[in-house]
Every structure is written in C-alpha cells, then in structure tokens.
Motif scaffolding. Structure first.
Motif, PDB file in Angstrom:
ATOM      1  N   PRO A  48       4.258  18.173  25.823  1.00 46.17           N
ATOM      2  CA  PRO A  48       2.929  19.003  25.486  1.00 46.17           C
ATOM      3  C   PRO A  48       1.876  18.262  26.418  1.00 46.17           C
ATOM      4  O   PRO A  48       0.686  18.823  26.570  1.00 46.17           O
ATOM      5  CB  PRO A  48       2.722  18.725  24.060  1.00 46.17           C
ATOM      6  N   TYR A  49       1.898  17.164  27.045  1.00 46.67           N
ATOM      7  CA  TYR A  49       0.871  16.730  27.897  1.00 46.67           C
ATOM      8  C   TYR A  49       1.310  16.901  29.276  1.00 46.67           C
ATOM      9  O   TYR A  49       0.454  16.654  30.059  1.00 46.67           O
ATOM     10  CB  TYR A  49       1.222  14.839  27.573  1.00 46.67           C
ATOM     11  N   LYS A  75       3.583   9.931  21.068  1.00 44.30           N
ATOM     12  CA  LYS A  75       2.782   8.827  21.490  1.00 44.30           C
ATOM     13  C   LYS A  75       2.354   9.125  22.756  1.00 44.30           C
ATOM     14  O   LYS A  75       1.109   8.733  23.087  1.00 44.30           O
ATOM     15  CB  LYS A  75       4.085   7.743  21.400  1.00 44.30           C
ATOM     16  N   ALA A  76       3.176   9.802  23.730  1.00 44.13           N
ATOM     17  CA  ALA A  76       2.744  10.048  25.111  1.00 44.13           C
ATOM     18  C   ALA A  76       1.636  10.955  25.059  1.00 44.13           C
ATOM     19  O   ALA A  76       0.776  10.737  25.770  1.00 44.13           O
ATOM     20  CB  ALA A  76       4.002  10.401  25.984  1.00 44.13           C
ATOM     21  N   THR A  77       1.594  12.003  23.998  1.00 45.61           N
ATOM     22  CA  THR A  77       0.646  12.662  24.168  1.00 45.61           C
ATOM     23  C   THR A  77      -0.778  12.321  23.651  1.00 45.61           C
ATOM     24  O   THR A  77      -1.835  12.341  24.125  1.00 45.61           O
ATOM     25  CB  THR A  77       0.799  13.886  23.312  1.00 45.61           C
ATOM     26  N   ASP A  78      -0.656  11.506  22.661  1.00 47.51           N
ATOM     27  CA  ASP A  78      -1.940  10.730  22.324  1.00 47.51           C
ATOM     28  C   ASP A  78      -2.374   9.691  23.425  1.00 47.51           C
ATOM     29  O   ASP A  78      -3.715   9.620  23.593  1.00 47.51           O
ATOM     30  CB  ASP A  78      -1.471   9.870  21.048  1.00 47.51           C
ATOM     31  N   GLU A  79      -1.575   8.989  24.135  1.00 47.73           N
ATOM     32  CA  GLU A  79      -1.832   8.284  25.195  1.00 47.73           C
ATOM     33  C   GLU A  79      -2.615   9.180  26.126  1.00 47.73           C
ATOM     34  O   GLU A  79      -3.713   8.733  26.786  1.00 47.73           O
ATOM     35  CB  GLU A  79      -0.710   7.473  25.827  1.00 47.73           C
ATOM     36  N   HIS A  80      -2.068  10.160  26.336  1.00 48.41           N
ATOM     37  CA  HIS A  80      -2.692  10.858  27.619  1.00 48.41           C
ATOM     38  C   HIS A  80      -3.997  11.690  27.175  1.00 48.41           C
ATOM     39  O   HIS A  80      -4.794  11.834  28.144  1.00 48.41           O
ATOM     40  CB  HIS A  80      -1.583  12.223  27.999  1.00 48.41           C
ATOM     41  N   LEU A  81      -4.032  11.680  25.900  1.00 44.28           N
ATOM     42  CA  LEU A  81      -5.504  12.319  25.403  1.00 44.28           C
ATOM     43  C   LEU A  81      -6.437  10.999  25.088  1.00 44.28           C
ATOM     44  O   LEU A  81      -7.432  11.153  24.525  1.00 44.28           O
ATOM     45  CB  LEU A  81      -5.316  13.048  24.100  1.00 44.28           C
ATOM     46  N   ASN A  82      -6.060   9.927  25.618  1.00 48.57           N
ATOM     47  CA  ASN A  82      -7.000   8.652  25.373  1.00 48.57           C
ATOM     48  C   ASN A  82      -7.142   8.273  23.917  1.00 48.57           C
ATOM     49  O   ASN A  82      -8.096   7.891  23.616  1.00 48.57           O
ATOM     50  CB  ASN A  82      -8.248   8.820  26.236  1.00 48.57           C
ATOM     51  N   THR A 101      -6.240  23.094  10.550  1.00 48.06           N
ATOM     52  CA  THR A 101      -6.314  23.183  12.147  1.00 48.06           C
ATOM     53  C   THR A 101      -7.487  22.311  12.756  1.00 48.06           C
ATOM     54  O   THR A 101      -8.393  22.273  12.165  1.00 48.06           O
ATOM     55  CB  THR A 101      -6.050  24.627  12.675  1.00 48.06           C
ATOM     56  N   ILE A 102      -7.311  21.792  13.834  1.00 49.10           N
ATOM     57  CA  ILE A 102      -8.210  21.326  14.569  1.00 49.10           C
ATOM     58  C   ILE A 102      -8.316  21.750  16.141  1.00 49.10           C
ATOM     59  O   ILE A 102      -7.044  21.719  16.512  1.00 49.10           O
ATOM     60  CB  ILE A 102      -8.428  19.906  14.649  1.00 49.10           C
ATOM     61  N   LEU A 103      -9.347  21.913  16.786  1.00 50.58           N
ATOM     62  CA  LEU A 103      -9.313  22.545  17.981  1.00 50.58           C
ATOM     63  C   LEU A 103     -10.151  21.980  19.113  1.00 50.58           C
ATOM     64  O   LEU A 103     -11.364  21.586  18.548  1.00 50.58           O
ATOM     65  CB  LEU A 103      -9.618  24.221  18.293  1.00 50.58           C
ATOM     66  N   PHE A 104      -9.672  21.431  20.267  1.00 49.37           N
ATOM     67  CA  PHE A 104     -10.528  20.663  21.095  1.00 49.37           C
ATOM     68  C   PHE A 104     -10.222  20.770  22.481  1.00 49.37           C
ATOM     69  O   PHE A 104      -9.216  21.542  22.830  1.00 49.37           O
ATOM     70  CB  PHE A 104     -10.584  19.244  20.587  1.00 49.37           C
ATOM     71  N   THR A 105     -11.102  20.641  23.377  1.00 49.02           N
ATOM     72  CA  THR A 105     -10.805  20.782  24.893  1.00 49.02           C
ATOM     73  C   THR A 105     -10.337  19.349  25.390  1.00 49.02           C
ATOM     74  O   THR A 105     -11.171  18.453  24.942  1.00 49.02           O
ATOM     75  CB  THR A 105     -12.310  21.136  25.466  1.00 49.02           C
ATOM     76  N   PRO A 106      -9.266  19.291  26.042  1.00 50.85           N
ATOM     77  CA  PRO A 106      -8.523  17.814  26.303  1.00 50.85           C
ATOM     78  C   PRO A 106      -9.932  17.075  27.248  1.00 50.85           C
ATOM     79  O   PRO A 106     -10.485  17.817  28.104  1.00 50.85           O
ATOM     80  CB  PRO A 106      -7.575  18.011  27.125  1.00 50.85           C
ATOM     81  N   ILE A 111      -4.779  16.061  30.699  1.00 54.87           N
ATOM     82  CA  ILE A 111      -3.612  17.080  30.331  1.00 54.87           C
ATOM     83  C   ILE A 111      -3.734  18.405  31.211  1.00 54.87           C
ATOM     84  O   ILE A 111      -5.095  18.704  30.853  1.00 54.87           O
ATOM     85  CB  ILE A 111      -3.042  17.173  28.996  1.00 54.87           C
ATOM     86  N   PRO A 112      -2.807  19.239  31.428  1.00 52.23           N
ATOM     87  CA  PRO A 112      -3.043  20.449  31.948  1.00 52.23           C
ATOM     88  C   PRO A 112      -3.547  21.664  31.107  1.00 52.23           C
ATOM     89  O   PRO A 112      -4.209  22.375  31.495  1.00 52.23           O
ATOM     90  CB  PRO A 112      -1.807  20.905  32.788  1.00 52.23           C
ATOM     91  N   ALA A 113      -3.246  21.491  29.687  1.00 49.53           N
ATOM     92  CA  ALA A 113      -3.814  22.801  28.980  1.00 49.53           C
ATOM     93  C   ALA A 113      -5.380  22.782  28.849  1.00 49.53           C
ATOM     94  O   ALA A 113      -5.989  21.654  29.016  1.00 49.53           O
ATOM     95  CB  ALA A 113      -3.333  22.368  27.578  1.00 49.53           C
ATOM     96  N   LYS A 114      -5.412  23.902  28.822  1.00 48.33           N
ATOM     97  CA  LYS A 114      -7.110  24.325  28.562  1.00 48.33           C
ATOM     98  C   LYS A 114      -7.724  23.981  27.472  1.00 48.33           C
ATOM     99  O   LYS A 114      -8.743  23.371  27.347  1.00 48.33           O
ATOM    100  CB  LYS A 114      -7.149  25.638  29.102  1.00 48.33           C
TER     101      LYS A 114
END
Length: 242
Positions: A48-49, A75-82, A101-106, A111-114
């Motif tokens: 997902p990252y 773990k990798a996703t959390d790390e990529h999202l700082n 739910t929680i929504l945010f802009t990376p 990460i590439p996702a908008k």
C-alpha cells in the motif's frame, strides 16, 4: 590491454542495464476479464506504500495499550508515512473500532496514493468475515463520496500478526461487499438520488504467499456476486412523486 579494458567495461555496462531493468519491472498482477459494474478488478503483488491510487485503503485493529503489532506491509507503510499511523493510534486519536474511518492526505513525497483511508476492524479477538463485510461496504461508499476513480485496498491483517481468516477468503468477502454496495450506489444514481460517478478500478494488494489464493477466490467471488446482483429488485427506491 585497452581492448580487454573496453570489453570488461562493456560487460559491466550490460549487467548494470539488466539490473536497472529488473528494478523497474512491473509487479505481478492478475487483471480479471470480468468487469462488473464497469470496475476493473485486479490482484497485484504490491504494498500500500507503492501503489498509485486516488484512494488507498487499509484496515487496522483496535488500538491496544500494550502496543500494536506492525510487521511487513503494515510496518513499511507506517514508516513511509513517517510514523503517522502509529502516531494517531498511540495518542488515542484513531481507536480502530469496527467501521471507524480516518482519511488524510499522505505527507509530501511519502507514498504515491493521493489520499489514504484507514478503516477500523475492531477488537482483534472479534475479527470475522462479517468484519470484512462491513469494511467492503464502507470502502465502496467512501470511494463514491470522495470521487475516487482508482481505489486500492490492502487488508494488512497478517501484517498485524493475525491469521484468523484465510487471506484469499478475506479478499473475496471484501470484494463481494464492495461490489454489492457500489451496485446500490449506481442504482441511486440512475434514479437521480445522488450525483453520477464511476469507480473505474479496484486493486487488491496481496503478498507473494497469498497471491494465488487471492486470484482464485476473488475470481469466484466476482462470479458469485455478479449473479446475485442480476436478481436484485429493480423497482425504484422511492414511490412516484404526486
């Protein structure tokens, strides 16, 4: 001597080019031939990252005061999202109740996702296929609400240390409910009860160990839910205006 040096340089250059080509090769992906409701579905061996999407969705269990488990993609996703995911959970600002739910802009250049959405799975001890049915319906409705044409989903349940549900079956359950909820959205749109919008693709992200099972079971789920939707009541939701 110069000839030998040139030949060696040429060989090294070829190896380097091949290495670059390998690094940039596309992740393994199975694109299903059936396109229910105009949604192109696929299983992709990607995290997902790294997936480009209008809306990336993952699931997380209810926060544990003793500490949450982060392995693999989680773990990798959390790390990529700082550290954004663990920060929200550790502060008690995202509890992870079922359906929350929680929504945010990376963060920029993370990460590439908008946009990124987390859907709660509730207490880990209560995880069931019904939990994923709730998640599937929420994902479809939120994608429509947010006007996300390209959606990606990773359950990351295994990466939180839980093996209660077989991955392929979980992916199938999510997909069936996603399509069922989206079908309702399309019927509402057809009856001018909400603005028109089309989801164009849904990518289900799977690790190497679970890819084949996901392909098999999601494919069966697509066929099953497509047949079911064909038998739905087609009468208008509202009675005619007087």
């Amino acid at each position: 001597m110069k000839t030998k040096v040139f030949a060696l340089s040429l060989v090294l250059a070829v190896f380097a080019a091949r290495a670059r080509a390998a690094d940039t090769s596309s992740p393994k992906e199975n694109v299903f031939a059936t396109v229910p409701l105009g949604v192109q579905l696929s299983i992709k061996m990607i995290g997902p990252y790294t997936q480009d999407a209008d809306l990336q969705i993952i699931c997380l269990f209810k926060h544990k005061n003793s500490g949450d488990t982060y392995q693999g993609a989680a773990k990798a996703t959390d790390e990529h999202l700082n550290g954004l995911l663990s920060g929200l959970r550790n502060r008690g600002e995202f509890a992870g109740e079922l359906g929350e739910t929680i929504l945010f802009t990376p963060p920029k250049d993370s990460i590439p996702a908008k946009r990124f959405m987390v859907i709660g799975l509730g207490d880990e001890t209560t995880l069931s296929l019904d939990s994923l049915r709730v998640v599937g319906r929420i994902a479809a409705r939120e994608a429509v609400r947010l006007k996300a044409k390209h959606v990606a989903w990773a359950p990351v349940i295994r990466d939180e240390g839980n093996s209660t549900i077989e991955v392929g079956l979980g992916d199938r359950t999510f997909t069936e409910q996603f399509l069922s909820a989206y079908d309702t959205e399309k019927r509402l749109q057809a009856q001018e009860l909400e603005p028109k919008f089309n989801i164009e693709s849904l990518t289900i992200e799977a690790g190497p160990a679970y890819f084949d099972s996901a392909v098999k079971q999601v494919g069966e789920g697509i066929d099953s839910v497509s047949a079911e939707l064909g038998h739905r009541d087609t009468t208008p939701y509202c009675s005619a205006t007087k």
